[in-house]
Design a protein around this motif. Structure first.
Motif, PDB file in Angstrom:
ATOM      1  N   HIS A 209       0.853  -1.190   0.000  1.00  0.00           N
ATOM      2  CA  HIS A 209       0.000   0.000   0.000  1.00  0.00           C
ATOM      3  C   HIS A 209       0.888   1.238   0.000  1.00  0.00           C
ATOM      4  O   HIS A 209       1.963   1.252   0.598  1.00  0.00           O
ATOM      5  CB  HIS A 209      -0.957   0.007   1.199  1.00  0.00           C
ATOM      6  N   PHE A 210       0.449   2.250  -0.713  1.00  0.00           N
ATOM      7  CA  PHE A 210       1.219   3.478  -0.746  1.00  0.00           C
ATOM      8  C   PHE A 210       0.308   4.679  -0.955  1.00  0.00           C
ATOM      9  O   PHE A 210      -0.839   4.555  -1.397  1.00  0.00           O
ATOM     10  CB  PHE A 210       2.338   3.432  -1.793  1.00  0.00           C
ATOM     11  N   ASP A 211       0.825   5.848  -0.578  1.00  0.00           N
ATOM     12  CA  ASP A 211       0.097   7.105  -0.642  1.00  0.00           C
ATOM     13  C   ASP A 211       0.694   7.992  -1.725  1.00  0.00           C
ATOM     14  O   ASP A 211       1.908   8.221  -1.752  1.00  0.00           O
ATOM     15  CB  ASP A 211       0.168   7.838   0.699  1.00  0.00           C
ATOM     16  N   LEU A 212      -0.155   8.485  -2.584  1.00  0.00           N
ATOM     17  CA  LEU A 212       0.255   9.392  -3.652  1.00  0.00           C
ATOM     18  C   LEU A 212      -0.282  10.776  -3.328  1.00  0.00           C
ATOM     19  O   LEU A 212      -1.464  10.933  -3.002  1.00  0.00           O
ATOM     20  CB  LEU A 212      -0.291   8.905  -4.995  1.00  0.00           C
ATOM     21  N   GLY A 213       0.584  11.780  -3.413  1.00  0.00           N
ATOM     22  CA  GLY A 213       0.173  13.142  -3.072  1.00  0.00           C
ATOM     23  C   GLY A 213      -0.594  13.824  -4.186  1.00  0.00           C
ATOM     24  O   GLY A 213      -0.236  13.731  -5.355  1.00  0.00           O
ATOM     25  N   ARG A 214      -1.657  14.503  -3.822  1.00  0.00           N
ATOM     26  CA  ARG A 214      -2.421  15.332  -4.767  1.00  0.00           C
ATOM     27  C   ARG A 214      -2.512  16.744  -4.213  1.00  0.00           C
ATOM     28  O   ARG A 214      -2.233  16.998  -3.040  1.00  0.00           O
ATOM     29  CB  ARG A 214      -3.826  14.766  -4.978  1.00  0.00           C
ATOM     30  N   GLN A 215      -2.919  17.678  -5.069  1.00  0.00           N
ATOM     31  CA  GLN A 215      -3.088  19.052  -4.636  1.00  0.00           C
ATOM     32  C   GLN A 215      -4.257  19.139  -3.657  1.00  0.00           C
ATOM     33  O   GLN A 215      -5.302  18.518  -3.861  1.00  0.00           O
ATOM     34  CB  GLN A 215      -3.342  19.958  -5.839  1.00  0.00           C
ATOM     35  N   ALA A 216      -4.071  19.902  -2.593  1.00  0.00           N
ATOM     36  CA  ALA A 216      -5.126  20.049  -1.591  1.00  0.00           C
ATOM     37  C   ALA A 216      -6.195  21.030  -2.070  1.00  0.00           C
ATOM     38  O   ALA A 216      -5.912  21.979  -2.807  1.00  0.00           O
ATOM     39  CB  ALA A 216      -4.526  20.540  -0.275  1.00  0.00           C
ATOM     40  N   LYS A 217      -7.417  20.786  -1.647  1.00  0.00           N
ATOM     41  CA  LYS A 217      -8.494  21.729  -1.907  1.00  0.00           C
ATOM     42  C   LYS A 217      -8.339  22.934  -0.984  1.00  0.00           C
ATOM     43  O   LYS A 217      -7.673  22.847   0.060  1.00  0.00           O
ATOM     44  CB  LYS A 217      -9.848  21.058  -1.646  1.00  0.00           C
ATOM     45  N   PRO A 218      -8.948  24.058  -1.306  1.00  0.00           N
ATOM     46  CA  PRO A 218      -8.879  25.228  -0.417  1.00  0.00           C
ATOM     47  C   PRO A 218      -9.366  24.871   0.991  1.00  0.00           C
ATOM     48  O   PRO A 218     -10.438  24.289   1.166  1.00  0.00           O
ATOM     49  CB  PRO A 218      -9.814  26.239  -1.093  1.00  0.00           C
ATOM     50  N   GLY A 219      -8.557  25.184   1.998  1.00  0.00           N
ATOM     51  CA  GLY A 219      -8.922  24.904   3.377  1.00  0.00           C
ATOM     52  C   GLY A 219      -8.654  23.484   3.835  1.00  0.00           C
ATOM     53  O   GLY A 219      -8.820  23.166   5.019  1.00  0.00           O
ATOM     54  N   GLU A 220      -8.214  22.618   2.937  1.00  0.00           N
ATOM     55  CA  GLU A 220      -7.962  21.221   3.278  1.00  0.00           C
ATOM     56  C   GLU A 220      -6.562  21.080   3.876  1.00  0.00           C
ATOM     57  O   GLU A 220      -5.589  21.595   3.344  1.00  0.00           O
ATOM     58  CB  GLU A 220      -8.081  20.353   2.023  1.00  0.00           C
ATOM     59  N   SER A 221      -6.476  20.352   4.995  1.00  0.00           N
ATOM     60  CA  SER A 221      -5.190  20.175   5.664  1.00  0.00           C
ATOM     61  C   SER A 221      -4.298  19.207   4.904  1.00  0.00           C
ATOM     62  O   SER A 221      -4.789  18.227   4.320  1.00  0.00           O
ATOM     63  CB  SER A 221      -5.403  19.660   7.095  1.00  0.00           C
ATOM     64  N   TYR A 222      -3.009  19.468   4.922  1.00  0.00           N
ATOM     65  CA  TYR A 222      -2.045  18.579   4.293  1.00  0.00           C
ATOM     66  C   TYR A 222      -1.876  17.310   5.133  1.00  0.00           C
ATOM     67  O   TYR A 222      -1.892  17.361   6.367  1.00  0.00           O
ATOM     68  CB  TYR A 222      -0.684  19.260   4.155  1.00  0.00           C
ATOM     69  N   ALA A 223      -1.675  16.200   4.470  1.00  0.00           N
ATOM     70  CA  ALA A 223      -1.465  14.926   5.167  1.00  0.00           C
ATOM     71  C   ALA A 223       0.010  14.664   5.440  1.00  0.00           C
ATOM     72  O   ALA A 223       0.346  13.663   6.060  1.00  0.00           O
ATOM     73  CB  ALA A 223      -2.052  13.781   4.337  1.00  0.00           C
ATOM     74  N   ASN A 224       0.892  15.556   4.987  1.00  0.00           N
ATOM     75  CA  ASN A 224       2.339  15.335   5.152  1.00  0.00           C
ATOM     76  C   ASN A 224       2.982  16.446   5.969  1.00  0.00           C
ATOM     77  O   ASN A 224       3.950  17.084   5.549  1.00  0.00           O
ATOM     78  CB  ASN A 224       3.029  15.219   3.783  1.00  0.00           C
ATOM     79  N   GLU A 225       2.476  16.645   7.165  1.00  0.00           N
ATOM     80  CA  GLU A 225       3.016  17.711   8.025  1.00  0.00           C
ATOM     81  C   GLU A 225       4.437  17.447   8.478  1.00  0.00           C
ATOM     82  O   GLU A 225       5.081  18.318   9.072  1.00  0.00           O
ATOM     83  CB  GLU A 225       2.112  17.910   9.252  1.00  0.00           C
ATOM     84  N   TRP A 226       4.933  16.242   8.236  1.00  0.00           N
ATOM     85  CA  TRP A 226       6.327  15.966   8.618  1.00  0.00           C
ATOM     86  C   TRP A 226       7.333  16.710   7.731  1.00  0.00           C
ATOM     87  O   TRP A 226       8.491  16.869   8.091  1.00  0.00           O
ATOM     88  CB  TRP A 226       6.603  14.465   8.522  1.00  0.00           C
ATOM     89  N   LEU A 227       6.887  17.199   6.574  1.00  0.00           N
ATOM     90  CA  LEU A 227       7.790  17.900   5.666  1.00  0.00           C
ATOM     91  C   LEU A 227       7.938  19.351   6.093  1.00  0.00           C
ATOM     92  O   LEU A 227       6.951  20.058   6.333  1.00  0.00           O
ATOM     93  CB  LEU A 227       7.253  17.827   4.240  1.00  0.00           C
ATOM     94  N   SER A 228       9.171  19.816   6.193  1.00  0.00           N
ATOM     95  CA  SER A 228       9.427  21.175   6.641  1.00  0.00           C
ATOM     96  C   SER A 228       8.879  22.200   5.651  1.00  0.00           C
ATOM     97  O   SER A 228       8.993  22.044   4.427  1.00  0.00           O
ATOM     98  CB  SER A 228      10.939  21.395   6.807  1.00  0.00           C
TER      99      SER A 228
END
Length: 302
Positions: free
Chosen positions: A195-214
């Motif tokens: 299983h793996f996660d692919l990043g997509r552009q966030a919608k306005p107001g949507e929180s990022y799922a990768n907060e570990w990235l500086s």
């Protein structure tokens, strides 16, 4: 029996088989029996009428049998009609299209905002035990695999998974630009899960799922800025300069590491020390801070 009666008699059983019933599943006993019955009825001789009528009836039944088999594709599903994951080399739904190209399955994301289940559904339909999530991420991670796991790596070592764009380096805001995921064909029909996660552009107001990235990483909202080890006052000046707003976390250090706790802005002093800054959502960053420099933390996290 008249010909129209024979047609009605053949079609009547279809009404009794639904896709939500055991008999409505691909290869179900009731569905198989229905198909066998259709073929058997087509082979029965016509006992009355001139030869021309019998030939017409036979042609009618043959055409009807073919039509019924096509109708059964909806009821029975793809596997009975030869389009199941066993031999199929392509699959598409409203979210993704997957095709086998040489020794690789190439998945083109048609709708990155679709129901998450549709992505994994497509892989499973081709016999690929792969789960894909397409999740909102910060700008520099869009179109990249940001998380991976499962048992497949240990069962099949050195299996390369990939992600990119098609055409190469295209703008994902363009309707002709697709996020692409590649999976080696060697994983087909294995019991191991990937299983793996692919990043997509966030919608306005949507929180990022990768907060570990500086947030100071290249391509992010504070790209190029120096934050780790500086005072909150200095970092906030840079945040405001770029038209961003800030939230805060307290870095609570303990023997086994540290944890982040919510912290209100009015609880933070200008002379507090920033450990790192994470991107939260469009226009917002989160400063991870301590009241003073803590020897248990490795600063310079930019």
């Amino acid at each position: 029996m008249k010909d129209i009666d024979e047609i009605n008699e053949l079609l009547r059983p279809l009404a009794r088989i639904g896709t939500d019933e055991p008999g409505g599943r691909a290869g179900g006993a009731r569905a198989q029996a229905l198909l066998t019955d259709i073929i058997a009825q087509e082979r029965q001789p016509t006992l009355a009428g001139p030869p021309r009528d019998r030939r017409w009836a036979r042609r009618t039944l043959l055409g009807l049998a073919a039509s019924v088999v096509l109708a059964l594709g909806v009821v029975l599903g793809p596997s009975l009609l030869g389009h199941g994951g066993g031999t199929a080399t392509s699959y598409a739904n409203s979210a993704v299209e997957i095709r086998k190209e040489a020794n690789t399955y190439v998945a083109r994301i048609k709708d990155p905002y679709a129901d998450q289940q549709k992505f994994s559904e497509a892989f499973r339909a081709l016999g690929l035990n792969v789960e894909l999530r397409v999740i909102p991420v910060s700008p520099s991670a869009v179109g990249k695999i940001v998380g991976m796991g499962g048992t497949m790596h240990s069962a099949i070592p050195n299996v390369p998974f990939g992600a990119g764009r098609e055409p190469d380096d295209c703008d994902l805001a363009d309707s002709d630009c697709f996020m692409v995921v590649t999976v080696p064909a060697v994983v087909k029909d294995t019991s191991s899960l990937m299983h793996f996660d692919l990043g997509r552009q966030a919608k306005p107001g949507e929180s990022y799922a990768n907060e570990w990235l500086s947030a100071t990483h290249a391509g992010e909202q504070l790209a190029g800025a120096k934050a780790s080890g500086r005072t909150v006052g200095d970092v906030l000046a840079e945040v405001r300069k770029r038209g961003l707003t800030a939230e805060f976390n307290l870095v609570d250090v303990h023997d086994s590491g540290y944890e982040l706790k919510p912290l209100a802005a009015d609880q933070v002093g200008a002379n507090w020390i920033v450990y790192r800054v994470a991107s939260v959502r469009v226009g917002v960053v989160r400063l991870q801070v301590t009241p003073e420099r803590n020897p248990g933390l490795a600063y310079d996290q930019d």
